[in-house]
Design a protein around this motif. Structure first.
Motif, PDB file in Angstrom:
ATOM      1  N   TYR A 254       0.833  -1.209   0.000  1.00 37.12           N
ATOM      2  CA  TYR A 254       0.000   0.000   0.000  1.00 37.12           C
ATOM      3  C   TYR A 254       0.864   1.253   0.000  1.00 37.12           C
ATOM      4  CZ  TYR A 254      -3.420   3.456   1.703  1.00 37.12           C
ATOM      5  OH  TYR A 254      -4.208   4.575   1.855  1.00 37.12           O
ATOM      6  N   HIS A 255       1.934   1.239   0.784  1.00 39.52           N
ATOM      7  CA  HIS A 255       2.806   2.414   0.816  1.00 39.52           C
ATOM      8  C   HIS A 255       3.584   2.567  -0.491  1.00 39.52           C
ATOM      9  CE1 HIS A 255       1.809   2.383   5.083  1.00 39.52           C
ATOM     10  NE2 HIS A 255       2.191   3.631   5.088  1.00 39.52           N
ATOM     11  N   LEU A 256       3.970   1.461  -1.082  1.00 39.84           N
ATOM     12  CA  LEU A 256       4.597   1.533  -2.407  1.00 39.84           C
ATOM     13  C   LEU A 256       3.631   2.173  -3.396  1.00 39.84           C
ATOM     14  CD1 LEU A 256       6.762   0.857  -4.522  1.00 39.84           C
ATOM     15  CD2 LEU A 256       5.785  -1.462  -4.657  1.00 39.84           C
ATOM     16  N   ASN A 257       2.369   1.793  -3.319  1.00 40.94           N
ATOM     17  CA  ASN A 257       1.348   2.368  -4.189  1.00 40.94           C
ATOM     18  C   ASN A 257       1.231   3.877  -3.995  1.00 40.94           C
ATOM     19  OD1 ASN A 257      -1.760   3.268  -4.177  1.00 40.94           O
ATOM     20  ND2 ASN A 257      -1.458   1.798  -5.842  1.00 40.94           N
ATOM     21  N   LYS A 258       1.334   4.328  -2.757  1.00 44.25           N
ATOM     22  CA  LYS A 258       1.259   5.770  -2.488  1.00 44.25           C
ATOM     23  C   LYS A 258       2.385   6.504  -3.206  1.00 44.25           C
ATOM     24  CE  LYS A 258      -0.779   5.367   2.173  1.00 44.25           C
ATOM     25  NZ  LYS A 258      -0.758   5.895   3.550  1.00 44.25           N
ATOM     26  N   TYR A 259       3.576   5.955  -3.126  1.00 44.74           N
ATOM     27  CA  TYR A 259       4.722   6.581  -3.789  1.00 44.74           C
ATOM     28  C   TYR A 259       4.526   6.564  -5.305  1.00 44.74           C
ATOM     29  CZ  TYR A 259       7.666   6.893   0.424  1.00 44.74           C
ATOM     30  OH  TYR A 259       8.196   7.236   1.650  1.00 44.74           O
ATOM     31  N   GLU A 260       4.022   5.446  -5.818  1.00 50.21           N
ATOM     32  CA  GLU A 260       3.848   5.329  -7.267  1.00 50.21           C
ATOM     33  C   GLU A 260       2.795   6.295  -7.797  1.00 50.21           C
ATOM     34  OE1 GLU A 260       3.046   1.180  -7.833  1.00 50.21           O
ATOM     35  OE2 GLU A 260       5.174   0.665  -8.013  1.00 50.21           O
ATOM     36  N   ARG A 261       1.884   6.706  -6.943  1.00 53.45           N
ATOM     37  CA  ARG A 261       0.876   7.687  -7.362  1.00 53.45           C
ATOM     38  C   ARG A 261       1.413   9.112  -7.396  1.00 53.45           C
ATOM     39  NH1 ARG A 261      -4.270   6.989  -3.807  1.00 53.45           N
ATOM     40  NH2 ARG A 261      -3.113   5.484  -2.536  1.00 53.45           N
ATOM     41  N   GLY A 262       2.658   9.296  -7.015  1.00 46.97           N
ATOM     42  CA  GLY A 262       3.302  10.596  -7.205  1.00 46.97           C
ATOM     43  C   GLY A 262       3.139  11.588  -6.074  1.00 46.97           C
ATOM     44  N   PHE A 263       2.734  11.137  -4.893  1.00 42.88           N
ATOM     45  CA  PHE A 263       2.641  12.069  -3.774  1.00 42.88           C
ATOM     46  C   PHE A 263       4.039  12.477  -3.321  1.00 42.88           C
ATOM     47  CE2 PHE A 263      -1.413   9.698  -3.332  1.00 42.88           C
ATOM     48  CZ  PHE A 263      -2.273  10.773  -3.514  1.00 42.88           C
ATOM     49  N   GLU A 264       4.203  13.757  -3.083  1.00 42.94           N
ATOM     50  CA  GLU A 264       5.491  14.270  -2.635  1.00 42.94           C
ATOM     51  C   GLU A 264       5.632  14.215  -1.120  1.00 42.94           C
ATOM     52  OE1 GLU A 264       6.343  18.036  -5.234  1.00 42.94           O
ATOM     53  OE2 GLU A 264       4.175  17.674  -5.199  1.00 42.94           O
ATOM     54  N   ARG A 265       4.510  14.026  -0.466  1.00 44.04           N
ATOM     55  CA  ARG A 265       4.487  13.948   0.990  1.00 44.04           C
ATOM     56  C   ARG A 265       3.350  13.002   1.369  1.00 44.04           C
ATOM     57  NH1 ARG A 265       3.589  19.225   4.989  1.00 44.04           N
ATOM     58  NH2 ARG A 265       4.332  18.240   6.912  1.00 44.04           N
ATOM     59  N   VAL A 266       3.624  12.082   2.263  1.00 44.30           N
ATOM     60  CA  VAL A 266       2.632  11.096   2.689  1.00 44.30           C
ATOM     61  C   VAL A 266       2.521  11.169   4.211  1.00 44.30           C
ATOM     62  CG1 VAL A 266       2.118   8.643   2.874  1.00 44.30           C
ATOM     63  CG2 VAL A 266       3.034   9.558   0.730  1.00 44.30           C
ATOM     64  N   ILE A 267       1.313  11.416   4.705  1.00 42.16           N
ATOM     65  CA  ILE A 267       1.091  11.521   6.146  1.00 42.16           C
ATOM     66  C   ILE A 267       0.101  10.445   6.571  1.00 42.16           C
ATOM     67  CG2 ILE A 267       0.269  12.983   8.032  1.00 42.16           C
ATOM     68  CD1 ILE A 267       1.046  15.425   6.349  1.00 42.16           C
TER      69      ILE A 267
END
Length: 587
Positions: free
Chosen positions: A356-369
């Protein structure tokens, strides 16, 4: 002024710095509001910042800087204080200019470009859809929604996300629990597992299945209990008894899947849909909205979990032991290694969480909280370690921890166990004290601090209740404006120079702090700072209202005072919108 007074003062200090020490031109200019009014309106510590590099006495440097500060029509006096602070005293007109700024900018006052439109994903609540949200979930919901509003207000491009845990054992337990209650409706008596879900909502879902499908899913007691180990005595609480209860429940789940066959998917999807819709509706009514409802199951359906585990394996971060695959979490600061795939081939929750966290990065978010309960503190290093193992920047991920909120009713601590069915739901709390009190009280403390929810205070209509106190200030302004016989447009042209008493200047100074408070709160992920500020602003206005008449005979003075009051109303609205609280026009 074409820009705010703080920026103007920073420009004055920058000019002095370039004149005195051009080689130190990159030094940050920091301006803060002194705690004591006698120390001026803003203080700058630049001399103390430069002292070591320039090998000079701070007070001596402060004097040299002061001599280079250009004159300004907005500054009444500049002086040196303490170890070398440079204190600015503003002209009264400069202090009052904020009133006009508020009236012109309206709901844009206090907005900031601090975030630079950076894409940030904020994941919060994400409670298992296995029962109604309880008051503990409410704090995470209120904090997360307020934080999203705050960061959006401060210039970030915010995506609000709920992670739906729809692929794990807990959903299997809920589906089995509902099926067992369904069997009871068809006179099939099974000793209900003590570790199943027991709330009335489970019985309601069972009744819905009966109404829709009659006895289609009914089975005999013997079939259901076939091969299930016996339950230990009810009062046994030792580890062996716990293991026996879990084994009994696992066997019931396995039998349910075997006996229902393809119909198991219907039962599973029925309880998931019912509980997820209940959760969504509850949150919407609470003023908490999500842009994305992300399914954990989708991570398996797309093969991302499998690919993620393989990627870790190819990089040498996994090893096999007793038939299971383990992630070398200790290599990244965790206390022990973690299983990502069990010996039966099933992936663990941790494996899907990495994916799931890999998916967040792949979606292009520059910051994940991520907003997690404080009991998940130990989970942070293993997730960050997995990200690092995937060659992703772990610093992109930030975790804000939220302490559990405890509701006290009549001096008694309320139970909130969703497995026992004895819990106080968020919906019940909202019905009793209202959305506004819930939203405000939940963010009245720093998120990682323990919170006891004072139910009696939340319902009271006194000045001790901060929600009532702030809303009453807003309602007072509305009442005054309703009695005023002027046009709103005229307020922007009011002669603010007529506002000269200490109460008026104190209110104006407090209004001027709002943009700074927004940025400070956004930097610290701290919406409670907005709540504190609003209490202070309301206090300043109530003091002013109690000391001075608004609707005086002097038309010019009346308009000036109404303009100040209208600015207070606007800033209260702006601040309350951030934390999701309404502003009634009458109380």
């Amino acid at each position: 002024m074409t820009h705010d007074i703080k920026t103007h003062l920073a420009d004055l200090m920058r000019t002095a710095l370039l004149s005195l020490a051009p080689d130190q031109a990159d030094t940050a200019i920091v301006l803060e509001r002194p705690k004591q009014a006698s120390h001026g309106d803003f203080a700058c510590n630049l001399a103390m910042q430069l002292a070591r590099a320039m090998k000079r006495n701070p007070r001596e440097l402060a004097q040299l800087l002061l001599s280079e500060i250009p004159r300004s029509p907005f500054v009444a006096k500049v002086e040196i204080a303490g170890a070398g602070f440079i204190n600015f005293h503003l002209q009264r007109a400069a202090k009052l200019e904020v009133v006009r700024n508020v009236l012109e900018q309206k709901d844009a006052f206090g907005r900031s470009a601090l975030g630079g439109k950076q894409k940030v994903q904020i994941e919060f609540v994400s409670a298992n859809p296995t029962g109604p949200l309880h008051v503990g979930h409410g704090r995470g919901a209120a904090y997360g929604a307020s934080l999203c509003n705050l960061l959006a207000y401060a210039g970030w491009d915010v995506t609000r996300e709920y992670y739906v845990n729809d692929a794990g054992r807990q959903m299997d337990i809920l589906a089995t629990s509902a099926w067992l209650r369904y069997l009871e409706l068809h006179n099939t008596r099974i000793p209900f597992p003590p570790n199943g879900y027991q709330g009335d909502y489970v019985r309601n879902m069972a009744m819905e299945m009966k109404i829709a499908h009659g006895d289609k899913y009914a089975r005999s007691t013997a079939e259901v209990l076939d091969g299930t180990p016996g339950l230990p005595e009810a009062d046994r609480a030792d580890d062996d008894a716990k293991a026996q209860r879990e084994a009994h429940l696992d066997a019931l789940i396995a039998n349910a899947k075997r006996l229902l066959g393809e119909d198991w998917n219907y039962v599973h999807n029925h309880v998931l849909t019912e509980q997820l819709e209940d959760c969504r509706s509850d949150l919407e009514d609470f003023g908490v909205h999500f842009d994305v409802w992300f399914s954990e199951r989708s991570l398996f359906d797309t093969g991302l979990v499998e690919r993620c585990v393989e990627r870790l394996n190819q990089a040498g971060h996994l090893y096999e032991q007793n038939g299971a695959l383990w992630f070398k979490s200790t290599d990244f600061g965790d206390e022990k290694d973690r299983v990502v795939q069990r010996d039966n081939g099933l992936y663990t929750y941790f494996a899907s969480d990495i994916a799931y966290h890999l998916n967040k990065y792949e979606r292009g978010f520059e910051r994940v909280i991520n907003i997690w309960g404080a009991d998940h503190h130990g989970y942070i290093p293993r997730v960050k370690g997995a990200l690092k193992a995937l060659d992703l920047d772990p610093d992109v991920l930030e975790v804000a921890l939220v302490q559990f909120a405890v509701l006290y009713r009549n001096g008694q601590k309320a139970s909130m166990s969703t497995r026992s069915g004895e819990f106080v739901t968020l919906r019940t709390l909202r019905d009793e004290v209202g959305n506004d009190a819930c939203r405000f009280f939940y963010v009245l403390r720093k998120s990682d601090q323990h919170l006891d929810f004072d139910l009696d205070l939340a319902k009271s209509q006194t000045n001790e209740n901060p929600v009532y106190y702030i809303q009453y200030a807003h309602a007072r302004v509305c009442s005054v404006l309703a009695q005023w016989d002027g046009e709103d447009e005229a307020l922007q042209k009011a002669d603010l120079a007529l506002l000269d008493n200490p109460h008026e200047l104190a209110v104006a100074a407090k209004l001027g702090e709002f943009p700074e408070v927004v940025e400070a709160a956004a930097r610290d992920l701290a919406p409670h700072v907005i709540a504190f500020y609003l209490k202070d602003l309301a206090a300043a206005f109530h003091s002013y209202y109690n000391a001075e008449r608004m609707l005086v005979d002097d038309v010019a003075l009346k308009d000036a005072r109404i303009a100040l009051a209208a600015a207070v109303r606007q800033v209260i609205r702006n601040g309350m919108a951030i934390i999701g609280v309404s502003c009634p026009q009458s109380m």
